[in-house]
Each structure stands twice: as structure tokens, then as C-alpha cells.
Design an enzyme around this catalytic site. Sequence first.
Site, PDB file in Angstrom:
ATOM      1  N   HIS A 175       0.723  -1.192   0.091  1.00  0.00           N
ATOM      2  CA  HIS A 175      -0.074  -0.145  -0.075  1.00  0.00           C
ATOM      3  C   HIS A 175       0.941   1.361  -0.012  1.00  0.00           C
ATOM      4  O   HIS A 175       0.388   2.286   0.200  1.00  0.00           O
ATOM      5  CB  HIS A 175      -0.923  -0.026   1.227  1.00  0.00           C
ATOM      6  CG  HIS A 175      -2.230   0.754   1.210  1.00  0.00           C
ATOM      7  ND1 HIS A 175      -3.328   0.499   0.024  1.00  0.00           N
ATOM      8  CD2 HIS A 175      -2.505   1.778   1.460  1.00  0.00           C
ATOM      9  CE1 HIS A 175      -4.109   1.099   0.435  1.00  0.00           C
ATOM     10  NE2 HIS A 175      -3.856   2.179   1.082  1.00  0.00           N
ATOM     11  N   ASP A 236      -7.461   4.211   9.081  1.00  0.00           N
ATOM     12  CA  ASP A 236      -8.806   4.168   8.367  1.00  0.00           C
ATOM     13  C   ASP A 236      -9.125   2.822   7.458  1.00  0.00           C
ATOM     14  O   ASP A 236     -10.015   2.301   7.430  1.00  0.00           O
ATOM     15  CB  ASP A 236      -9.015   5.323   7.315  1.00  0.00           C
ATOM     16  CG  ASP A 236      -9.244   6.477   8.235  1.00  0.00           C
ATOM     17  OD1 ASP A 236      -9.755   6.498   9.552  1.00  0.00           O
ATOM     18  OD2 ASP A 236      -9.106   7.861   7.732  1.00  0.00           O
ATOM     19  N   GLU A 347     -13.445  12.689  12.834  1.00  0.00           N
ATOM     20  CA  GLU A 347     -12.609  13.145  11.540  1.00  0.00           C
ATOM     21  C   GLU A 347     -13.488  14.103  10.769  1.00  0.00           C
ATOM     22  O   GLU A 347     -14.798  14.362  11.352  1.00  0.00           O
ATOM     23  CB  GLU A 347     -12.409  11.782  10.758  1.00  0.00           C
ATOM     24  CG  GLU A 347     -11.306  10.932  11.173  1.00  0.00           C
ATOM     25  CD  GLU A 347     -10.785   9.936  10.193  1.00  0.00           C
ATOM     26  OE1 GLU A 347     -11.243  10.090   8.963  1.00  0.00           O
ATOM     27  OE2 GLU A 347     -10.006   8.966  10.419  1.00  0.00           O
TER      28      GLU A 347
END
Length: 597
Positions: A175, A236, A347
Amino acid sequence: MLSLSNESKECSSLPNANESYLEINLVATFDSATQIFPFKFSPQLFTSLPPSSILSPALNYHTRFNMSYTLASFSHQQKMHFLRSSIILFLIYIALKVNLCVPSIPSSLKTLPIAGHFDFQHVHHAARDFGNRYSFLPLAVLHPKSASDIATTVKHIWHMGPGSRLTVAARGHGHSLQGQAQAHRGVVINMESLRVSKMQVHTGNFPYVDVSGGELWINILHETLKHGLAPKSWTDYLHLTVGGTLSNAGISGQAFRHGPQISNVHQLEVVTGKGEVVSCSEKQNSDLFYSVLGGLGQFGIITRAQILLEPAPKMVKWIRVLYTDFATFARDQERLISVKNTFDYTEGFVMINRTGLLNNWRSSFNPKDPVQASQFKSDGRTLFCLELAKYFNPEEMAVANEEVTSSISELNHIPSTLFQSEVPYIEFLDRVHVSEIKLRSKGLWQVPHPWLNLLIPRSKIHSFAEQVFGNILTNTSNGPVLIYPVNKSKWDNRTSVVLPEEDVFYLVAFLTSAVPCSRGSDGMDHILSQNRRILESCERNGFGVKQYLPHYSTQGEWRSHFGQQWEAFVQRKSTYDPLRILAPGQRIFQKATAFSL
């Protein structure tokens, strides 16, 4: 007559960085004049070298290199030009000789005594990542079965010394955004292959889970929930490896309370750049412990970690409210992270031109009243969405409802934009994966992702918002824009992470996706230009911004990024990875090689 020769001096014992060097003298003679051109190779090259490399063939030359030419008819300028050309040829000769002295790299790796295996054929996947912008093929991919396999490989490359150009990169779930986990013509370690030992959940007054550095956070969640526990801090997206996020920081909406993931680690097992397997914690080998946390993979490869746990809830009240005024939005956010007994997750994100009014690719929020949500009109305004979560167990629903009602009553959002949902805890935490499945089915997950993540001091966030939202950014159709504050007091300043110099700072993340081959606003060129304009605006206005998941092209830029922490960062590199073998894809340091002029 021009004559060109070389003489080399070699080290006879382990060198001291303050007094040892490798010197080559080029002796040039033309007409009746003789001139010596000395070349001294950097002492840092030999700092902490293993003794075997000092005596390796790559460093022990007693070669005479002679060229003689008649230059009687040449002018002085022509002679000097010829001399410079000859020196260049000589240095090429040296480089070729060094390369010829290096043994066959794949052959030497094939003979290593490891339980896992190397793959020299199927390496293309290790040259790709989520960013889809950089691709550097490795020579080999190591599939280890233990930390010992990794240590054996790194130690082998360490003992090869600076005569080898081999580097090592640890790759988790792929990632990375800009090739950080790649190793051009080096060795990439498939960390997910380490997931061979069972996770060990330790309950009691000090609960923690002992996991492999290649374990995915989603798997940790599933396993710890069996014991009614869960990690305190998250990202997240949960389909990332432990070693990957701990090498950066690991931030999400819980960070204002618990700090990032690197603030919730009890102990690590690390393989250093010398191939040493070291256990470290706050009390044992603490300098290595804090170096590795947020260290961008520069000091060691995380092979195991003990992650702190807390009692896990079963349900989540998931809430979103909207604002038209940024100052009000920011004030409410900052108040929420400063008080106790409020939400467990906070958030925010930005919506311009009614793009992604309640949803975007990273979320699957389904409000209880979808009709009300669908009827809301933004009228082209820039809106700011505050996203909140309250954890609870079913038997505590009445209390949770009271606390949520009380907390929301103190907010200054648009009254008609209160959207709520109730979902299982695991569904909330794994919310991005639901969208990932949808995007993969449409072929939209593996597109370029030129993300930009910034940490901005609280005192500058209003000026930043004024400059960027609605000015540089004309729409957010290329992806979500996250923005939320965190408390610096929850971060440990002994780690390698670089933060703004204020007690509260904001994470602002531009999570853009580029359409391949597009020349429009959704194309790579436009998005990269937009990112540059944002960075230039920050620099021009002195916002004191730091990049999260940083990427720079020069060491000067890295030096600026680290600021006062640079010297300590370099010293740690010299201590734990002196040959600069690890994590070359970060482009902070170059591998130390035998003849780097």
C-alpha cells in the site's frame, strides 16, 4: 610524452572514520612536467564495516594503470583536455573492475541456509504498489518463514560490504504510494509470508497481542475480538501490515485520544541493517525501539510487535453533520478533542461543488433517514463534514444516546444536517474495505493514487483553508479530502516521526485517484500540479507544514523536512544500518558502495 598511472593505498585493519581513507593518486607527466591528482574516498564509506569486507577483493587493488601518448604537437589546452579525458577513462576502468570483482548475486543468495525461499522469476508484483506511479524491479523476492530468514539475508548482504550494490526493502500489503517498499535490483522481502505463527493474545490488567510484523490489522481485529479486546488506535484502512503502519505512524480518528499506532506498542522484534535480531522496548534497547517507530524503515525491519489492547465495544453510533463555515467547523472539532466523555472517533472532510455529499470511495455511510440525506442541497457551496463515532454495548444504549445527544447539542452545525447510523464495531472499523470491493469490481482500485498528506499547525489551519479550499481546489471529484485535529501530547517525541511545532495540529489528506491517460482535471498531470501548488503555497506563506508519508527527491529536502532532528536521524542510520542497505525506496540515503567519489 604523457604518462598516466595510479597508486592505491589500502587499509590494513578496521578503519577509524576520523583517520582512514582509500587514496588513489593519478600521476600525469607531459613534456617535462609531472602533476599528481590525488583522489580520496569518503571515510564514512568505511564506518562500521564488517572486517571481512575490509579484506574483500573489491577494496584491495595493487594495479598499475599506464597510458603513454606523444603530445609534442599538442597545445597546452589540448593536453589538459586530453588529460581530463584520460582521467575519466581511468575511473571507468576502476568502476568496471569493481563490478567484475562482485560475485553472482543470485547465486550467492541461492546458497543461504533459510527455511523460506527466494523467487528470482516472479518479481514483477514487488515492483508495484497502491500509488501505481513507480515501478522498480528487484533481483529477488524473499518469502521468509521466520525472522531468522530475514536476518540471514540481511547479514549476508552486510558481509558483502560496499562492493555490493544490493539493498533490501520490506514489503507488506503493497500500500505504499511512491515506491517506498521497492528495491531496484535488490531484494524485496514479502513480509506477509511471516504470518506463520499464531497470534498470542495476553489478557489481564495489561492486555496486549503479540503478532508478526507481516500481520494485517484486520486479522488482528478478528482475533482479539474473540477475547473481547481490540487495539486502541487504528488507521482508516485495516488491510495493512503492522510493520508498515508502525514504520510511519498509523493515524485515524482515534488518534486525538490514544495517539497514533506507534504510541500503543509495548515491544518490538527488529532485524537491523547488520542482520542482527534485536528485541526492544521502552526499557530494553530503547534507542532502537524509538528509532524504528515512525522511522520509515531506515533502521530495521519489524518482524514482531506487541500491540496494546483495550475492551472492545460491540456497536457504534456513526454520525455526520455539515458546516458551511470553516471557522465554526474547526472550532467544534478542536473542542471535541479537548474534552473527556465525548466521542471516541473524530474526523472531518471537505466537499466542494456538492461532490460526495455524504459518501465517497473510502466510506459506506448509510444514514437512518436516507430520504432526508438525499433531499439536502449544497447549492454549489463548499461544505465541511464532521464525522463522529460513539462506541457502546447494547446494554448501554440508553446512556450512549444521552451522551451523544448532549455532545451534539453543543455543536454549531447546520441543524437540518444531522445524519446518524448504528453499525457493528467491526463494520465501522472496516468501512473502507466495503468500498474497496466495489472499486475493484469496476477496475477502479488499481489506478494511480498521487496522494498528498500534510500535518499543519493549528495556528495556520485557517490561512491554509482560505488558500486551498475553493482557490487551488476547484472540486474534490478526484477523491476525499480529510481534515481533522490531533493532540501532540499523545505522540511520543522520542520516535522518528516529524511533527509541527504546536500542541495541536491537523492532518489534511488529499486522497486523489487519477484516471489513466486523462489530460483533464482527473488526470495525473493536473493532480500533481495541484499538489505542487498546495506545497508551494505552504512554503510561500510559512505555514510550518510537515508531510505525513513523506516523499522527497533530494537529501537537501529530507534535511529540511527533519529540521533539528536530521542529525539524530543520520546518527541512528549510521548506528543501525551503516551501509544503508534498508528501505532504499524512501530515497533518503544511497547505498554505501566501494568507490563512490
